[in-house]
Design a protein around this motif. Sequence first.
Motif, PDB file in Angstrom:
ATOM      1  N   PRO A  51      39.630  33.006  63.910  1.00 23.84           N
ATOM      2  CA  PRO A  51      39.414  33.979  62.677  1.00 23.84           C
ATOM      3  C   PRO A  51      38.834  32.989  61.599  1.00 23.84           C
ATOM      4  CG  PRO A  51      41.688  35.041  63.950  1.00 23.84           C
ATOM      5  CD  PRO A  51      41.603  33.594  64.505  1.00 23.84           C
ATOM      6  N   THR A  52      38.190  33.026  61.160  1.00 24.28           N
ATOM      7  CA  THR A  52      38.192  32.983  59.358  1.00 24.28           C
ATOM      8  C   THR A  52      39.344  32.171  59.113  1.00 24.28           C
ATOM      9  OG1 THR A  52      35.689  33.597  59.281  1.00 24.28           O
ATOM     10  CG2 THR A  52      36.831  32.894  57.806  1.00 24.28           C
ATOM     11  N   GLY A  53      38.929  31.240  58.348  1.00 21.72           N
ATOM     12  CA  GLY A  53      40.541  30.534  57.676  1.00 21.72           C
ATOM     13  C   GLY A  53      41.058  29.645  58.201  1.00 21.72           C
ATOM     14  N   LEU A  54      40.991  29.914  59.658  1.00 24.93           N
ATOM     15  CA  LEU A  54      42.120  29.612  60.161  1.00 24.93           C
ATOM     16  C   LEU A  54      42.023  27.202  60.867  1.00 24.93           C
ATOM     17  CD1 LEU A  54      44.098  31.840  62.689  1.00 24.93           C
ATOM     18  CD2 LEU A  54      44.914  31.708  60.965  1.00 24.93           C
ATOM     19  N   GLY A  55      41.358  27.003  61.079  1.00 27.03           N
ATOM     20  CA  GLY A  55      41.010  25.224  61.066  1.00 27.03           C
ATOM     21  C   GLY A  55      40.099  25.022  61.463  1.00 27.03           C
ATOM     22  N   LYS A  56      39.247  25.499  61.915  1.00 26.27           N
ATOM     23  CA  LYS A  56      38.192  25.197  63.467  1.00 26.27           C
ATOM     24  C   LYS A  56      37.471  24.262  62.098  1.00 26.27           C
ATOM     25  CE  LYS A  56      36.321  28.896  63.814  1.00 26.27           C
ATOM     26  NZ  LYS A  56      36.214  30.240  63.081  1.00 26.27           N
ATOM     27  N   THR A  57      36.971  23.750  60.772  1.00 27.13           N
ATOM     28  CA  THR A  57      36.345  22.928  60.862  1.00 27.13           C
ATOM     29  C   THR A  57      37.386  21.887  60.653  1.00 27.13           C
ATOM     30  OG1 THR A  57      35.400  24.451  59.215  1.00 27.13           O
ATOM     31  CG2 THR A  57      35.391  21.551  58.622  1.00 27.13           C
ATOM     32  N   LEU A  58      38.811  21.465  60.809  1.00 28.03           N
ATOM     33  CA  LEU A  58      40.186  20.221  60.799  1.00 28.03           C
ATOM     34  C   LEU A  58      39.883  19.673  61.981  1.00 28.03           C
ATOM     35  CD1 LEU A  58      41.751  18.512  59.601  1.00 28.03           C
ATOM     36  CD2 LEU A  58      43.279  20.494  60.177  1.00 28.03           C
ATOM     37  N   ILE A  59      39.955  20.711  63.140  1.00 25.56           N
ATOM     38  CA  ILE A  59      39.862  20.590  64.116  1.00 25.56           C
ATOM     39  C   ILE A  59      38.636  20.015  65.003  1.00 25.56           C
ATOM     40  CG2 ILE A  59      39.666  21.426  66.846  1.00 25.56           C
ATOM     41  CD1 ILE A  59      41.471  23.864  65.581  1.00 25.56           C
ATOM     42  N   ALA A  60      37.379  20.192  64.353  1.00 28.98           N
ATOM     43  CA  ALA A  60      35.984  19.184  64.906  1.00 28.98           C
ATOM     44  C   ALA A  60      36.165  18.677  63.999  1.00 28.98           C
ATOM     45  CB  ALA A  60      35.529  20.212  63.927  1.00 28.98           C
ATOM     46  N   ALA A  61      36.568  17.658  62.602  1.00 25.50           N
ATOM     47  CA  ALA A  61      36.702  16.817  61.864  1.00 25.50           C
ATOM     48  C   ALA A  61      37.646  15.765  62.548  1.00 25.50           C
ATOM     49  CB  ALA A  61      36.725  17.558  60.939  1.00 25.50           C
ATOM     50  N   VAL A  62      38.821  15.860  63.246  1.00 23.69           N
ATOM     51  CA  VAL A  62      39.622  15.103  64.013  1.00 23.69           C
ATOM     52  C   VAL A  62      39.284  14.678  65.453  1.00 23.69           C
ATOM     53  CG1 VAL A  62      41.712  14.840  64.734  1.00 23.69           C
ATOM     54  CG2 VAL A  62      41.516  16.524  62.811  1.00 23.69           C
ATOM     55  N   VAL A  63      38.443  15.626  66.312  1.00 21.87           N
ATOM     56  CA  VAL A  63      37.946  15.496  66.960  1.00 21.87           C
ATOM     57  C   VAL A  63      37.067  14.688  66.972  1.00 21.87           C
ATOM     58  CG1 VAL A  63      36.130  15.910  68.991  1.00 21.87           C
ATOM     59  CG2 VAL A  63      37.996  17.565  68.481  1.00 21.87           C
ATOM     60  N   MET A  64      35.842  14.554  65.867  1.00 26.28           N
ATOM     61  CA  MET A  64      34.853  13.625  65.392  1.00 26.28           C
ATOM     62  C   MET A  64      35.442  12.366  66.022  1.00 26.28           C
ATOM     63  SD  MET A  64      32.603  16.894  63.939  1.00 26.28           S
ATOM     64  CE  MET A  64      30.826  15.687  63.227  1.00 26.28           C
ATOM     65  N   TYR A  65      36.364  12.262  64.941  1.00 26.67           N
ATOM     66  CA  TYR A  65      36.843  11.147  64.130  1.00 26.67           C
ATOM     67  C   TYR A  65      37.424  10.008  65.467  1.00 26.67           C
ATOM     68  CZ  TYR A  65      38.939   7.297  61.626  1.00 26.67           C
ATOM     69  OH  TYR A  65      39.551   5.637  61.153  1.00 26.67           O
ATOM     70  N   ASN A  66      37.724  10.590  66.058  1.00 24.77           N
ATOM     71  CA  ASN A  66      39.037   9.856  67.367  1.00 24.77           C
ATOM     72  C   ASN A  66      37.261   9.396  68.310  1.00 24.77           C
ATOM     73  OD1 ASN A  66      41.901   9.476  67.603  1.00 24.77           O
ATOM     74  ND2 ASN A  66      41.270  12.097  66.851  1.00 24.77           N
ATOM     75  N   TYR A  67      36.728  10.232  68.083  1.00 23.75           N
ATOM     76  CA  TYR A  67      35.072   9.415  68.794  1.00 23.75           C
ATOM     77  C   TYR A  67      34.710   8.604  68.177  1.00 23.75           C
ATOM     78  CZ  TYR A  67      35.458  12.597  73.428  1.00 23.75           C
ATOM     79  OH  TYR A  67      35.339  13.397  74.671  1.00 23.75           O
ATOM     80  N   PHE A  68      34.417   8.764  66.721  1.00 16.10           N
ATOM     81  CA  PHE A  68      33.842   7.902  66.395  1.00 16.10           C
ATOM     82  C   PHE A  68      34.447   6.437  66.175  1.00 16.10           C
ATOM     83  CE2 PHE A  68      33.174   5.108  62.465  1.00 16.10           C
ATOM     84  CZ  PHE A  68      32.245   5.222  61.722  1.00 16.10           C
ATOM     85  N   ARG A  69      35.218   6.522  66.059  1.00 14.63           N
ATOM     86  CA  ARG A  69      36.847   5.759  66.248  1.00 14.63           C
ATOM     87  C   ARG A  69      36.399   4.637  68.009  1.00 14.63           C
ATOM     88  NH1 ARG A  69      41.848   6.321  67.656  1.00 14.63           N
ATOM     89  NH2 ARG A  69      42.740   4.263  67.550  1.00 14.63           N
ATOM     90  N   TRP A  70      36.302   5.656  69.023  1.00 12.72           N
ATOM     91  CA  TRP A  70      36.847   5.215  70.624  1.00 12.72           C
ATOM     92  C   TRP A  70      35.182   4.955  71.180  1.00 12.72           C
ATOM     93  CZ3 TRP A  70      38.620  10.558  72.550  1.00 12.72           C
ATOM     94  CH2 TRP A  70      39.925   9.945  72.537  1.00 12.72           C
ATOM     95  N   PHE A  71      33.629   4.689  70.522  1.00 15.68           N
ATOM     96  CA  PHE A  71      32.601   4.722  70.922  1.00 15.68           C
ATOM     97  C   PHE A  71      31.667   4.025  69.378  1.00 15.68           C
ATOM     98  CE2 PHE A  71      33.723   7.600  74.216  1.00 15.68           C
ATOM     99  CZ  PHE A  71      33.788   7.556  75.149  1.00 15.68           C
TER     100      PHE A  71
END
Length: 263
Positions: free
Chosen positions: A140-160
Motif C-alpha cells: 500500500p502507499t506509504g509503506l516504503g516501495k521507494t526505499l526498497i527500490a533505492a536500496v536495490v538500485m544502489y547495490n547494483y550501482f556498487r556491483w556493476f
Amino acid sequence: MASSCDDEFDWAAAVKEIDDACERVALASIAEEPVRSVASENQDGNFRHGKFPFFYRSKSSNGARQSTLDGFVGSSKKFGDGGESSSRATMAVDDAENLYVSIDPETAKTWIYPVNVPLRDYQFSIVKTALFSNTLVALPTGLGKTLIAAVVMYNYFRWFPRGKIIFAAPSRPLVMQQIEACHNIVGIPQEWTIDMTGQMSPSKRSSFWETKRVFFVTPQVLEKDIKSGRCLVTQFVCLVIDEAHRAMGNYSYCTAVREVQAS
C-alpha cells in the motif's frame, strides 16, 4: 460489491505499529552487523556534509544465492576495464566485444542496507529477495516501495561499475520521489544520474545513455530508445518499474521488458 474496509483502515497507525516493532529489534540487529559511514560523493554541495550509514551484509552469511548475477560472475565479457579509477570516463561502446558489462567481484561479496531510516523487517526482507531474483513488490502507499527500490538500485550501482540502472515511472512526481530517495537516503552520486523525458531531444538522450549510469525515465522514452538503438539493453543490470500494474498488452513497459529478456 466492493468492500469499504480499505477506506476505513488506518494506514498511518499501521505504519507506526510496524516502526515500533522494528525498533525493538533494531539495536540487536545493529549489534550483529559491522557499520560503515559513507560520505556523499555529490559535487553540487547539497549533500556534501551528509553521511550515509549502512548495514554491511555478506552474501555468505544469509545463505542466499545471487541467482540474478549468474550471467556476470566469471564472465569474460567486459565493458571497459571494469575499474572505478576513471569515474568520469566516457563509456561509449566501440565494438561488439564491449556490449556487456562485468561485475566487480569484491563489491559483489556484500550488499548493504541503510541505517539512516527506520529498520522495518518486511522492507529488509523484500530488499534481500529483490537483490537475488526478479521480484514484484505490492505494498500500500506509504509503506516504503521507494526505499526498497533505492536500496536495490544502489547495490547494483556498487556491483556493476559500468552497468546501466533504470528506474521507469509514468508520472513526474513518482520520478522525482525516487530521485530524492536515491540521492538523500542511499547517496547515489548525482554526477552519474540523469532524468530523461520525451521533452529531451533524442540526440541528447543518446549522449546521456553513453555517459551516465543511473536513469530515471518514462516508459515511452525507454521503449523508443531501446527500439532506436540509443540504449543497449545488454548493458542493463537493474530495471525498476513503478506502477507495474500498467504493464499489460503493448504498453511501453511490456515492450521494454521483452527486449531485456531477449537480450
